[in-house]
Motif scaffolding. Structure first.
Motif, PDB file in Angstrom:
ATOM      1  N   HIS A  73     126.988 -11.143 176.391  1.00  0.00           N
ATOM      2  CA  HIS A  73     126.838 -11.306 177.829  1.00  0.00           C
ATOM      3  C   HIS A  73     128.128 -10.944 178.583  1.00  0.00           C
ATOM      4  O   HIS A  73     128.116 -10.170 179.540  1.00  0.00           O
ATOM      5  CB  HIS A  73     126.426 -12.753 178.121  1.00  0.00           C
ATOM      6  N   GLU A  74     129.241 -11.487 178.137  1.00  0.00           N
ATOM      7  CA  GLU A  74     130.514 -11.232 178.823  1.00  0.00           C
ATOM      8  C   GLU A  74     130.933  -9.762 178.686  1.00  0.00           C
ATOM      9  O   GLU A  74     131.475  -9.180 179.626  1.00  0.00           O
ATOM     10  CB  GLU A  74     131.592 -12.148 178.281  1.00  0.00           C
ATOM     11  N   GLN A  77     128.872  -7.801 181.190  1.00  0.00           N
ATOM     12  CA  GLN A  77     129.261  -8.064 182.569  1.00  0.00           C
ATOM     13  C   GLN A  77     130.649  -7.513 182.891  1.00  0.00           C
ATOM     14  O   GLN A  77     130.955  -7.286 184.056  1.00  0.00           O
ATOM     15  CB  GLN A  77     129.192  -9.552 182.872  1.00  0.00           C
ATOM     16  N   SER A  78     131.458  -7.282 181.881  1.00  0.00           N
ATOM     17  CA  SER A  78     132.780  -6.717 182.145  1.00  0.00           C
ATOM     18  C   SER A  78     132.673  -5.283 182.658  1.00  0.00           C
ATOM     19  O   SER A  78     133.560  -4.790 183.339  1.00  0.00           O
ATOM     20  CB  SER A  78     133.639  -6.761 180.876  1.00  0.00           C
ATOM     21  N   ASN A  79     131.579  -4.600 182.366  1.00  0.00           N
ATOM     22  CA  ASN A  79     131.365  -3.225 182.837  1.00  0.00           C
ATOM     23  C   ASN A  79     130.669  -3.166 184.189  1.00  0.00           C
ATOM     24  O   ASN A  79     130.590  -2.102 184.793  1.00  0.00           O
ATOM     25  CB  ASN A  79     130.521  -2.445 181.827  1.00  0.00           C
ATOM     26  N   ALA A  80     130.133  -4.286 184.662  1.00  0.00           N
ATOM     27  CA  ALA A  80     129.373  -4.298 185.906  1.00  0.00           C
ATOM     28  C   ALA A  80     130.313  -4.205 187.103  1.00  0.00           C
ATOM     29  O   ALA A  80     131.408  -4.758 187.085  1.00  0.00           O
ATOM     30  CB  ALA A  80     128.541  -5.572 185.997  1.00  0.00           C
ATOM     31  N   SER A  82     129.921  -5.604 190.118  1.00  0.00           N
ATOM     32  CA  SER A  82     130.020  -6.886 190.821  1.00  0.00           C
ATOM     33  C   SER A  82     129.276  -7.966 190.054  1.00  0.00           C
ATOM     34  O   SER A  82     128.105  -7.823 189.734  1.00  0.00           O
ATOM     35  CB  SER A  82     129.357  -6.784 192.193  1.00  0.00           C
ATOM     36  N   VAL A  83     130.000  -9.064 189.788  1.00  0.00           N
ATOM     37  CA  VAL A  83     129.412 -10.195 189.075  1.00  0.00           C
ATOM     38  C   VAL A  83     129.865 -11.474 189.760  1.00  0.00           C
ATOM     39  O   VAL A  83     131.007 -11.584 190.195  1.00  0.00           O
ATOM     40  CB  VAL A  83     129.876 -10.202 187.596  1.00  0.00           C
ATOM     41  N   GLU A  84     128.947 -12.445 189.884  1.00  0.00           N
ATOM     42  CA  GLU A  84     129.310 -13.738 190.451  1.00  0.00           C
ATOM     43  C   GLU A  84     128.503 -14.820 189.742  1.00  0.00           C
ATOM     44  O   GLU A  84     127.277 -14.739 189.657  1.00  0.00           O
ATOM     45  CB  GLU A  84     128.994 -13.761 191.944  1.00  0.00           C
ATOM     46  N   GLY A  86     128.017 -15.454 186.680  1.00  0.00           N
ATOM     47  CA  GLY A  86     127.229 -14.961 185.557  1.00  0.00           C
ATOM     48  C   GLY A  86     126.053 -14.091 185.952  1.00  0.00           C
ATOM     49  O   GLY A  86     125.235 -13.736 185.105  1.00  0.00           O
ATOM     50  N   LEU A  87     125.938 -13.732 187.223  1.00  0.00           N
ATOM     51  CA  LEU A  87     124.826 -12.907 187.702  1.00  0.00           C
ATOM     52  C   LEU A  87     125.344 -11.568 188.194  1.00  0.00           C
ATOM     53  O   LEU A  87     126.445 -11.469 188.730  1.00  0.00           O
ATOM     54  CB  LEU A  87     124.095 -13.611 188.848  1.00  0.00           C
ATOM     55  N   TYR A  88     124.544 -10.520 188.031  1.00  0.00           N
ATOM     56  CA  TYR A  88     124.889  -9.199 188.534  1.00  0.00           C
ATOM     57  C   TYR A  88     124.578  -9.148 190.025  1.00  0.00           C
ATOM     58  O   TYR A  88     123.527  -9.545 190.472  1.00  0.00           O
ATOM     59  CB  TYR A  88     124.070  -8.109 187.818  1.00  0.00           C
TER      60      TYR A  88
END
Length: 95
Positions: A73-74, A77-80, A82-84, A86-88
């Motif tokens: 999961h992490e 999300q490191s490639n996304a 914007s994350v807040e 745990g959500l995209y």
């Protein structure tokens, strides 16, 4: 249920299908055969027979419900952008 050529013509008209006399006679024979088969199946006594989900008595082999892949999961999300919490986060599409 007995059909006539007029019934076939009316059905064809309702379905917006152009049909000539020869085709109407052929369709009449086919529909008469189908209705005869339906009447034959309805004549069978099915009282006390449970409906089946499958024609053969088969059971699906289920695999154990186990986690087979590590939690990434992490990493994802490191490639996304914007994350807040745990959500995209994505741009609003409908305003």
């Amino acid at each position: 249920m007995a059909l006539s050529l007029d019934d076939v013509r009316r059905i064809a008209h309702l379905a917006r299908i152009a049909i000539d006399e020869e085709e109407a006679r052929a369709v009449l024979q086919q529909l008469t055969g189908i209705f005869a088969l339906i009447e034959e199946m309805q004549a069978v006594n099915t009282a006390g027979i449970e409906p089946m989900a499958h024609a053969q008595d088969v059971i699906l082999r289920l695999r154990p419900d186990e986690v087979t892949e590590p939690d990434q999961h992490e990493l994802f999300q490191s490639n996304a952008p914007s994350v807040e919490a745990g959500l995209y986060l994505v741009p609003r599409v409908i305003e």
